[in-house]
Design a protein around this motif. Structure first.
Motif, PDB file in Angstrom:
ATOM      1  N   LYS A 296       0.899  -1.144   0.152  1.00  0.00           N
ATOM      2  CA  LYS A 296       0.048  -0.017   0.254  1.00  0.00           C
ATOM      3  C   LYS A 296       0.813   1.310   0.035  1.00  0.00           C
ATOM      4  O   LYS A 296       0.680   1.975  -0.721  1.00  0.00           O
ATOM      5  N   PRO A 297       1.853   1.326   0.744  1.00  0.00           N
ATOM      6  CA  PRO A 297       2.786   2.582   1.027  1.00  0.00           C
ATOM      7  C   PRO A 297       3.498   2.894  -0.481  1.00  0.00           C
ATOM      8  O   PRO A 297       3.704   4.061  -0.703  1.00  0.00           O
TER       9      PRO A 297
ATOM     10  N   LEU B 298       2.458   2.033  -3.537  1.00  0.00           N
ATOM     11  CA  LEU B 298       1.360   2.204  -4.717  1.00  0.00           C
ATOM     12  C   LEU B 298       1.200   3.641  -4.576  1.00  0.00           C
ATOM     13  O   LEU B 298       1.002   4.506  -5.369  1.00  0.00           O
ATOM     14  N   GLU B 299       0.881   4.216  -2.816  1.00  0.00           N
ATOM     15  CA  GLU B 299       0.550   5.601  -2.805  1.00  0.00           C
ATOM     16  C   GLU B 299       1.695   6.495  -3.216  1.00  0.00           C
ATOM     17  O   GLU B 299       1.752   7.588  -3.858  1.00  0.00           O
ATOM     18  N   PHE B 300       2.965   5.828  -3.014  1.00  0.00           N
ATOM     19  CA  PHE B 300       4.028   6.772  -3.282  1.00  0.00           C
ATOM     20  C   PHE B 300       4.299   6.641  -4.869  1.00  0.00           C
ATOM     21  O   PHE B 300       4.584   7.986  -5.411  1.00  0.00           O
TER      22      PHE B 300
ATOM     23  N   LEU C 261       2.013   6.870  -7.130  1.00  0.00           N
ATOM     24  CA  LEU C 261       0.725   7.853  -7.306  1.00  0.00           C
ATOM     25  C   LEU C 261       1.347   9.377  -7.007  1.00  0.00           C
ATOM     26  O   LEU C 261       0.916  10.251  -7.645  1.00  0.00           O
ATOM     27  N   ARG C 262       1.848   9.431  -5.679  1.00  0.00           N
ATOM     28  CA  ARG C 262       2.212  10.643  -5.292  1.00  0.00           C
ATOM     29  C   ARG C 262       3.203  11.363  -6.057  1.00  0.00           C
ATOM     30  O   ARG C 262       3.334  12.721  -6.532  1.00  0.00           O
TER      31      ARG C 262
ATOM     32  N   ARG D 203       4.030  10.361  -9.123  1.00  0.00           N
ATOM     33  CA  ARG D 203       3.658  10.070 -10.497  1.00  0.00           C
ATOM     34  C   ARG D 203       4.738   9.624 -11.370  1.00  0.00           C
ATOM     35  O   ARG D 203       4.995   9.875 -12.597  1.00  0.00           O
TER      36      ARG D 203
ATOM     37  N   ILE E  47      -6.142  -1.293  -3.208  1.00  0.00           N
ATOM     38  CA  ILE E  47      -6.500  -0.058  -2.381  1.00  0.00           C
ATOM     39  C   ILE E  47      -7.127   1.058  -3.420  1.00  0.00           C
ATOM     40  O   ILE E  47      -7.053   0.918  -4.438  1.00  0.00           O
TER      41      ILE E  47
ATOM     42  N   TYR F  96      -6.767   5.282  -3.680  1.00  0.00           N
ATOM     43  CA  TYR F  96      -6.034   6.527  -3.235  1.00  0.00           C
ATOM     44  C   TYR F  96      -6.128   7.492  -4.368  1.00  0.00           C
ATOM     45  O   TYR F  96      -6.062   7.558  -5.548  1.00  0.00           O
ATOM     46  N   LYS F  97      -6.937   8.426  -3.814  1.00  0.00           N
ATOM     47  CA  LYS F  97      -7.411   9.616  -4.414  1.00  0.00           C
ATOM     48  C   LYS F  97      -7.992   9.527  -5.770  1.00  0.00           C
ATOM     49  O   LYS F  97      -7.732   9.780  -6.984  1.00  0.00           O
TER      50      LYS F  97
ATOM     51  N   THR G 273      -7.945   6.715  -7.511  1.00  0.00           N
ATOM     52  CA  THR G 273      -7.364   5.680  -8.342  1.00  0.00           C
ATOM     53  C   THR G 273      -7.225   4.418  -7.481  1.00  0.00           C
ATOM     54  O   THR G 273      -6.886   4.230  -6.454  1.00  0.00           O
TER      55      THR G 273
END
Length: 221
Positions: free
Chosen positions: A165-166, A168-170, A172-173, A175, A215, A217-218, A220
């Motif tokens: 999870k961290p 995938l979020e990283f 996307l953050r 990009r 997950i 995230y925003k 996505t």
């Protein structure tokens, strides 16, 4: 319409889940599952495989001892035999991964025709590079095998091969799918950076680490 997102079939490995994969194909053919599951299967119009169709040969030391099939072309032969059983109205999209017979450096080109000829004979299959940006029924999807997990698991707090999870979020953050240079992810210097997430994807689909995780995230998935 629905899309099935999967990866890491690893045909040729002695840990290839043959019986489960056959059940999966039977489900796509509406021959397996309860009524609700078959109703879901009826909506499937796309299948995306995010790399590692086969286990390959000589990928790591001692691999031969863990292979049921030691011929790379035969491995792709068998993958094609499975995929040709999938209904022709389902569009199959195939990415390479680090076990496939293509250069290790990313971005990876699509699988080569001389080694993977049977896949090119599938009328409903499209072979693409890794990573790739897709639009399926106007839904923007970024698909990436996920080799960069090997770097990011040790750099992002809380991240591991069982907790992505961290990561995938990283991605996307920032990009970016492979934001570490000079680590375990081999990167080819191209004139364009194919790992940049240049669109807003509704879905980010990855593989590589052989676990199932989902997950949001925003907006996505």
């Amino acid at each position: 319409s629905s899309v099935v997102l999967t990866s890491d079939i690893h045909v040729g490995s002695d840990t290839f889940l043959e019986k489960y994969f056959e059940k999966f194909i039977n489900w796509l053919n509406l021959k397996y599952g309860n009524k609700k599951e078959r109703e879901i299967a009826e909506t499937v119009k796309y299948l995306v495989v995010a790399g590692d169709l086969v286990d390959g040969v000589g990928v790591y030391p001692g691999q031969e001892e863990e292979l049921n099939i030691k011929d790379i072309m035969r491995q792709y032969d068998i993958v094609a035999r499975y995929l040709e059983q999938i209904p022709d109205y389902i569009h199959i999209i195939l990415l390479p991964g680090n076990h496939d017979a293509v250069r290790q450096g990313e971005p990876q080109p699509k699988l080569p025709k001389d080694i993977c000829a049977p896949l090119y004979e599938l009328p409903n299959a499209t072979l693409v590079g890794n990573p790739v940006t897709l639009r399926l029924h106007e839904v923007p999807i970024v698909a990436y095998h996920g080799r960069s997990f090997d770097d990011l698991t040790s750099l992002i707090p809380g991240a591991s091969y069982t907790n992505i999870k961290p990561i995938l979020e990283f991605m996307l953050r920032t990009r970016h799918l492979a934001p570490v240079f000079g680590g375990k992810t081999p990167l080819v210097p191209e004139s364009r950076d194919y790992h940049v997430i240049s669109i807003f994807p509704e879905i980010l689909h990855t593989g590589h680490i052989h676990i199932n995780e989902m997950i949001l995230y925003k907006n996505t998935l």
